[in-house]
Design a protein around this motif. Structure first.
Motif, PDB file in Angstrom:
ATOM      1  N   GLN A  62       1.991   6.501  -6.751  1.00 30.23           N
ATOM      2  CA  GLN A  62       0.805   6.996  -7.439  1.00 30.23           C
ATOM      3  C   GLN A  62       1.227   8.523  -7.246  1.00 30.23           C
ATOM      4  O   GLN A  62       0.954   9.602  -7.571  1.00 30.23           O
ATOM      5  CB  GLN A  62      -0.710   6.275  -6.849  1.00 30.23           C
ATOM      6  N   LEU A  63       1.342   9.145  -5.780  1.00 31.05           N
ATOM      7  CA  LEU A  63       1.137  10.411  -4.836  1.00 31.05           C
ATOM      8  C   LEU A  63       2.593  11.119  -6.013  1.00 31.05           C
ATOM      9  O   LEU A  63       2.137  12.210  -6.228  1.00 31.05           O
ATOM     10  CB  LEU A  63       2.278  10.850  -3.978  1.00 31.05           C
ATOM     11  N   PHE A  72       4.493   1.362 -10.166  1.00 29.36           N
ATOM     12  CA  PHE A  72       2.938   1.195  -9.186  1.00 29.36           C
ATOM     13  C   PHE A  72       2.312  -0.361 -10.104  1.00 29.36           C
ATOM     14  O   PHE A  72       1.691  -0.220  -9.128  1.00 29.36           O
ATOM     15  CB  PHE A  72       2.544   2.562  -9.894  1.00 29.36           C
ATOM     16  N   MET A 124       1.310  11.736  -9.326  1.00 30.00           N
ATOM     17  CA  MET A 124       0.244  13.119  -9.537  1.00 30.00           C
ATOM     18  C   MET A 124       1.128  14.967  -9.503  1.00 30.00           C
ATOM     19  O   MET A 124       0.709  16.001 -10.074  1.00 30.00           O
ATOM     20  CB  MET A 124      -0.295  12.956  -8.516  1.00 30.00           C
ATOM     21  N   GLU A 125       2.597  15.105  -9.250  1.00 34.10           N
ATOM     22  CA  GLU A 125       3.922  16.065  -8.854  1.00 34.10           C
ATOM     23  C   GLU A 125       3.890  15.685 -10.751  1.00 34.10           C
ATOM     24  O   GLU A 125       3.566  15.254 -11.559  1.00 34.10           O
ATOM     25  CB  GLU A 125       4.668  15.472  -8.417  1.00 34.10           C
ATOM     26  N   MET A 179       0.620  -0.925   0.013  1.00 36.17           N
ATOM     27  CA  MET A 179       0.240  -0.249   0.107  1.00 36.17           C
ATOM     28  C   MET A 179       0.412   0.681   0.101  1.00 36.17           C
ATOM     29  O   MET A 179       0.935   2.310  -0.427  1.00 36.17           O
ATOM     30  CB  MET A 179      -1.230  -0.150   1.032  1.00 36.17           C
ATOM     31  N   ILE A 180       1.738   1.117   0.998  1.00 34.01           N
ATOM     32  CA  ILE A 180       2.945   2.479   1.133  1.00 34.01           C
ATOM     33  C   ILE A 180       3.479   2.373  -0.820  1.00 34.01           C
ATOM     34  O   ILE A 180       3.514   3.643  -0.797  1.00 34.01           O
ATOM     35  CB  ILE A 180       3.536   1.885   2.429  1.00 34.01           C
ATOM     36  N   GLY A 229       1.350   3.790  -3.387  1.00 35.34           N
ATOM     37  CA  GLY A 229       0.485   4.846  -2.636  1.00 35.34           C
ATOM     38  C   GLY A 229       1.214   6.321  -2.957  1.00 35.34           C
ATOM     39  O   GLY A 229       1.033   7.378  -3.918  1.00 35.34           O
ATOM     40  N   THR A 230       2.731   5.888  -2.697  1.00 39.02           N
ATOM     41  CA  THR A 230       3.826   6.719  -2.991  1.00 39.02           C
ATOM     42  C   THR A 230       3.896   7.166  -3.964  1.00 39.02           C
ATOM     43  O   THR A 230       4.267   8.067  -4.933  1.00 39.02           O
ATOM     44  CB  THR A 230       5.154   5.985  -2.190  1.00 39.02           C
TER      45      THR A 230
END
Lengths: 532, 124
Positions: free
Chosen positions: A338-339, A358, A342-343, A331-332, A335-336
């Motif tokens: 994906q985040l 991912f 988004m940058e 998950m980490i 999630g990381t």
């Protein structure tokens, strides 16, 4: 007392022979023509026949042939006139025992008769010896019964024979018969004491019956088979146990059974009893051996399954623990990634790398999910479903996608299948897996045939594909977790299917041959067995 | 602006969720455990939605749900948990009227999570 038949067209000769042989203690019958001689030969049993070669009407050679046909153990001595020696020699080839030239020297005749009788006796001894040999030549009950009755008919000159044995209910049934119809064989069951056979089995006494049953007061109540002229029924006894009876009949042969026949039949019966007892022991022994063998196979299968399911259970626990521990880091990671994606990233390679992280973390998640699915004891809901409808649901789902790959789904749904209680979601997971496997096996297109049916308390579902099939090595490993032949396979599909089918107390059978496609057959019992 | 309470003992996960949800325009509060979540629920802090992990040390997610029911507080909840843990509480969750659509399994694609959150909040 030996019986002699004299056939000669000269009354003087006949009379002289009859007289002098009678004085020597033989029972003599005479005939002046071949025809008359044959009638007598048919109706009475003769040890020796004296037969003139030159007879009016049917001649001696023909009479010889016929006597040998109706009563092959009657020894025939030919009487020849001067000049018919060649014919006499011929007669020897046709089965005559000897020939004597006229005028007849009575001493020579007597001697010939003595020798013929000796040979006859020897022949009988040989016949009995043959019986004992034949009777012990086989351990197969059916063969044995046929041999016994054939020999009994031959030695006792009977044309019908039946062997009855006791079944499990202590009733006599027809174990072998020459003359009885299949229906009678099937239907006849006699209790101890019932009818002649039952009486013989009960009293352990042999009987001779002449002209049906009318003259025997013991059986005056019983209606016999009409065609029987005379008959013997002998108990088959081994170690004080009655095994059954042997019945021999004369239907067409006029002559009645004699005491000597009864004596012989008792010898046959005792040999037969021994052999039948042996054969049934052998049969019991082989069925015990067969049973043991089967038990052994079952045992080793059960053992295999047990160790297989123990392995699965241990694996399941491991997987559940692992999945739990892995989920959070995954998950980490995802999630990381994906985040970060988004940058605003001005570095395509970095972006690409993040994308890979991912995607791959998602793949790891899929593997964990599938692992969990097949390993954990399902807590799903069992509902009653129409298996065809449930299957159709998945078939529809994949059909479009399959069509693009030139794969056709052929439905062969059984009509009127009973509804079955299953964990439908789980079963659909199985169908989905099997569809996908079939699809992967048919790279160049093909046909998947779905067949559902109902038999013997089970619903049967078959997935048959026309793909490449599997080699034996592959087939041996496909149920092992993580074994896969696919580029992106997890090796968990089939183990999961098996696990699900097992929770339904069902079976999954995979038939496949390289180059000939694969068929997966699932059988689920209609009645769900208690969960272990 | 909707306010979301993220309850997770794994700090890194909580941070990721916060960063994402903030980016998506939510206000986010973090409770690092079940006890803290219960404490927040007892206050008058307005919470529109709770994102709740099940397996946590000491006070588990399910305890939070029970307490919430006990004090008759109604906060929309999306359960974010590993599937094994969700199964463990399957029957209990059903008793409290949580349905499978209320559960999102870890590891989750953040945008799938966003869908679940929006659906629960009934915003498009």
């Amino acid at each position: 007392m030996s019986r002699i038949l004299v056939i000669d067209d000269e009354p003087d000769v006949v009379q002289t022979l009859s007289h002098s042989l009678g004085r020597r203690g033989y029972v003599v019958e005479t005939a002046l023509t071949g025809e008359d001689g044959l009638v007598k030969a048919r109706s009475g049993r003769f040890d020796v026949a004296l037969l003139d070669i030159n007879l009016p009407g049917i001649d001696g050679m023909q009479v010889l042939e016929q006597i040998k046909t109706v009563s092959c153990d009657t020894e025939v001595i030919m009487i020849t006139g001067y000049g018919s020696i060649e014919t006499a020699v011929d007669s020897l080839k046709k089965g005559a025992y000897d020939y004597i030239q006229k005028p007849i020297p009575i001493e020579k005749i007597a001697l010939a008769i003595e020798k013929a009788l000796e040979r006859r006796q020897l022949a009988e001894t040989v016949a009995l010896y043959e019986i004992s040999k034949a009777v012990f030549s086989t351990m197969e009950m059916d063969d044995l019964l046929k041999i016994v009755s054939d020999l009994a008919m031959k030695v006792l000159r009977a044309d019908d024979a039946t062997i009855m044995l006791f079944d499990e209910d202590k009733k006599l049934y027809v174990a072998f018969s020459h003359g009885l119809s299949e229906r009678v064989k099937e239907e006849t069951r006699l209790a101890l004491g019932e009818r002649i056979a039952g009486w013989v089995a009960m009293s352990r006494q042999s009987v001779i019956l002449i002209d049906g049953l009318s003259d025997d007061t013991r059986f005056k109540e019983i209606k016999g088979r009409e065609a029987i002229k005379s008959s013997m029924v002998i108990p088959l006894i081994k170690n004080n146990d009655v095994l059954g009876i042997l019945a021999v009949n004369r239907m067409l042969i006029e002559e009645n059974f004699s005491k000597i026949d009864l004596y012989k039949s008792n010898i046959i019966a005792s040999l037969a009893s021994l052999a039948i007892d042996n054969a049934s022991l052998y049969r019991n022994l082989s069925s015990t051996v067969e049973e043991l063998r089967r038990t052994l196979v079952e045992l080793s299968t059960a053992q295999q399954q047990l160790s297989q399911s123990a392995k699965l259970a241990a694996l399941g626990k491991l997987v559940a623990d692992m999945a739990h521990e892995v989920n959070n880091p995954l998950m980490i990671i995802s999630g990381t990634a994906q985040l970060s994606l988004m940058e605003e990233i001005n570095n395509p390679m970095l972006e690409n790398n993040l994308q890979t992280i991912f995607v791959e973390s998602r793949r790891a998640k899929d593997i964990v999910q599938r692992l969990l699915k097949f390993s954990k004891p399902s807590k799903g809901v069992f509902t009653e479903v129409d298996i065809n409808a449930s299957l159709e649901c998945i078939a529809c789902l994949v059909e479009n996608q399959f069509r693009l790959k030139n794969i056709i789904i052929r439905r062969n749904y059984g009509a009127d299948l009973p509804r079955i209680t299953v964990e439908d979601k789980q079963m659909q997971e199985v169908y989905m897996n099997l569809f996908n496997n079939a699809c992967d096996a048919m790279e160049n297109g093909g046909t998947i045939t779905l067949t559902t049916s109902h038999d013997d308390g089970h619903i049967r579902i078959a997935f048959e594909d026309t793909g490449g099939g599997m080699s034996d090595e592959v087939k041996a490993s496909i149920l092992n977790p993580f074994f896969t032949t696919k580029e992106h396979g997890t090796g968990l599909g089939l183990p999961m299917c098996l696990s699900i089918v097992k929770t339904h107390s069902g079976e999954m059978d995979i038939q496949s041959q390289a180059g000939k496609g694969t068929t997966v057959i699932i059988r689920i019992p209609l009645k769900r067995q208690a969960e272990q | 602006m909707h306010k979301i309470l993220v309850v997770d003992d794994e700090q890194k996960i909580a941070n990721i969720l916060r960063e994402f949800l903030v980016k998506m325009g939510f206000e986010v509060m973090i409770a690092p455990g079940g006890a803290e979540a219960i404490a927040i629920l007892h206050t008058d802090t307005p919470i529109d939605l709770m994102l709740l992990d099940m397996k946590m040390p000491r006070v588990v997610g399910f305890d939070v749900l029970k307490e919430m029911k006990r004090i008759n507080k109604k906060v929309k909840t999306v359960i974010l948990t590993g599937s094994v843990d969700a199964d463990l509480y399957h029957d209990d969750l059903a008793k409290l009227d949580y349905k499978s659509e209320d559960i999102v399994y870890k590891p989750v694609d953040l945008f799938n999570l966003l869908d679940a959150v929006k659906k629960k909040l009934e915003i498009a």
